[in-house]
Enzyme design. Sequence first.
Site, PDB file in Angstrom:
ATOM      1  N   LYS A 118       0.782  -1.217   0.058  1.00  0.00           N
ATOM      2  CA  LYS A 118      -0.057  -0.084  -0.017  1.00  0.00           C
ATOM      3  C   LYS A 118       0.784   1.442   0.062  1.00  0.00           C
ATOM      4  CE  LYS A 118      -4.338  -1.732   1.900  1.00  0.00           C
ATOM      5  NZ  LYS A 118      -5.238  -1.503   2.982  1.00  0.00           N
ATOM      6  N   LYS A 202      -6.700 -10.001  -7.850  1.00  0.00           N
ATOM      7  CA  LYS A 202      -7.759 -10.042  -7.125  1.00  0.00           C
ATOM      8  C   LYS A 202      -9.016  -8.954  -7.389  1.00  0.00           C
ATOM      9  CE  LYS A 202      -9.198 -10.209  -1.950  1.00  0.00           C
ATOM     10  NZ  LYS A 202      -8.670  -9.638  -0.671  1.00  0.00           N
ATOM     11  N   LYS A 205     -12.202  -3.235  -4.879  1.00  0.00           N
ATOM     12  CA  LYS A 205     -12.982  -2.036  -4.724  1.00  0.00           C
ATOM     13  C   LYS A 205     -11.992  -0.839  -5.464  1.00  0.00           C
ATOM     14  CE  LYS A 205     -13.531  -2.218  -0.342  1.00  0.00           C
ATOM     15  NZ  LYS A 205     -14.048  -2.022   1.044  1.00  0.00           N
TER      16      LYS A 205
END
Length: 339
Positions: A118, A202, A205
């Site tokens: 991240k 994956k 969102k």
Amino acid sequence: MNDAPKHRPLVFSGMQPTNTLHLGNYLGALKNWIKLQDQMPCLYCVVDMHAITVWQDPAQLARATREVTAAYIAAGVDPARSILFNQSQVAAHAELAWVFNCVARIGWLNRMTQFKDKAGKNRENASVGLFVYPDLMAADILAYRATHVPVGEDQKQHLELSRDIAQKFNLDYSAPDFFPLPEPVITGPGTRVMSLRDGTKKMSKSDESDNSRINLTDDADTIAQKIRRAKTDTHPMPSEPKELEGRPEAENLINIYAGLAGHTPETVIAEYAGAQFSTFKNALADVAVAKLTPIADEMRKLLNDPAEIDLILKNGAARAAAIAAPVMEEVRRLVGFVG
């Protein structure tokens, strides 16, 4: 450790209110949460404190918190049976997280791959909250001495850290078995749902392409269209599982069908062996529409009454706080806090 009484079985899990929940959240988490309600007491949290480890627009965060709450309920989380609340309303999460910041070691956090992913190249500009995120996750679980945690594969490392923190706290403060070592619950086909545009990534969102995922707010036509446009390959449906090697998109769609229909992937393969993928996609679209559109419809009804959602969260927070209160009282005593 000594033979202290075992902790009562208790489930804790949560999702961040960032962007709209999607099919991967449903198959990987919500569907299993519903089943767990029949097995043991459950706490299901909207983890809004985790959300602000990266900047969030405050008004959007409030809306997203209500939307995720609506998705929980529409999917089958029963606020009367389970405790449903948002993290920021229970002060124990922040208080215990600070204690765990002082128990966990920097070396442990440096090994967390999700922070590296991240933060990327901007590690020095990442928030401190993003770095100590796993300590707050440990506090989420252990404030209630939860024993079982439904998690995705990408969260298993954080849960292992929660176990390490629990063990070190117990050892440091001579309190054997005060905190349980929570166990991961990962079950069923479709647990890891991949992108409809790239079977090696994956479903997310945050993916720029809305066609990469099926949102829980999508209507029937949108769901069917996204499935029919999903990436596949030129081969027909496999006749046996080993034929899926090197075919990530085919495997993903089969797993999605299995997860939605409650079948095993092997059963799906046997039923559609040798068929053209267009035929299988039509069948998958029908199953997805049947399973997901009632959730979207119920979400819309719930979101028409935000005050009711807020009341559900407030009542859930009160119930959660009552469970955490004696745990935190003992934590303060063990650590040596006065007052």
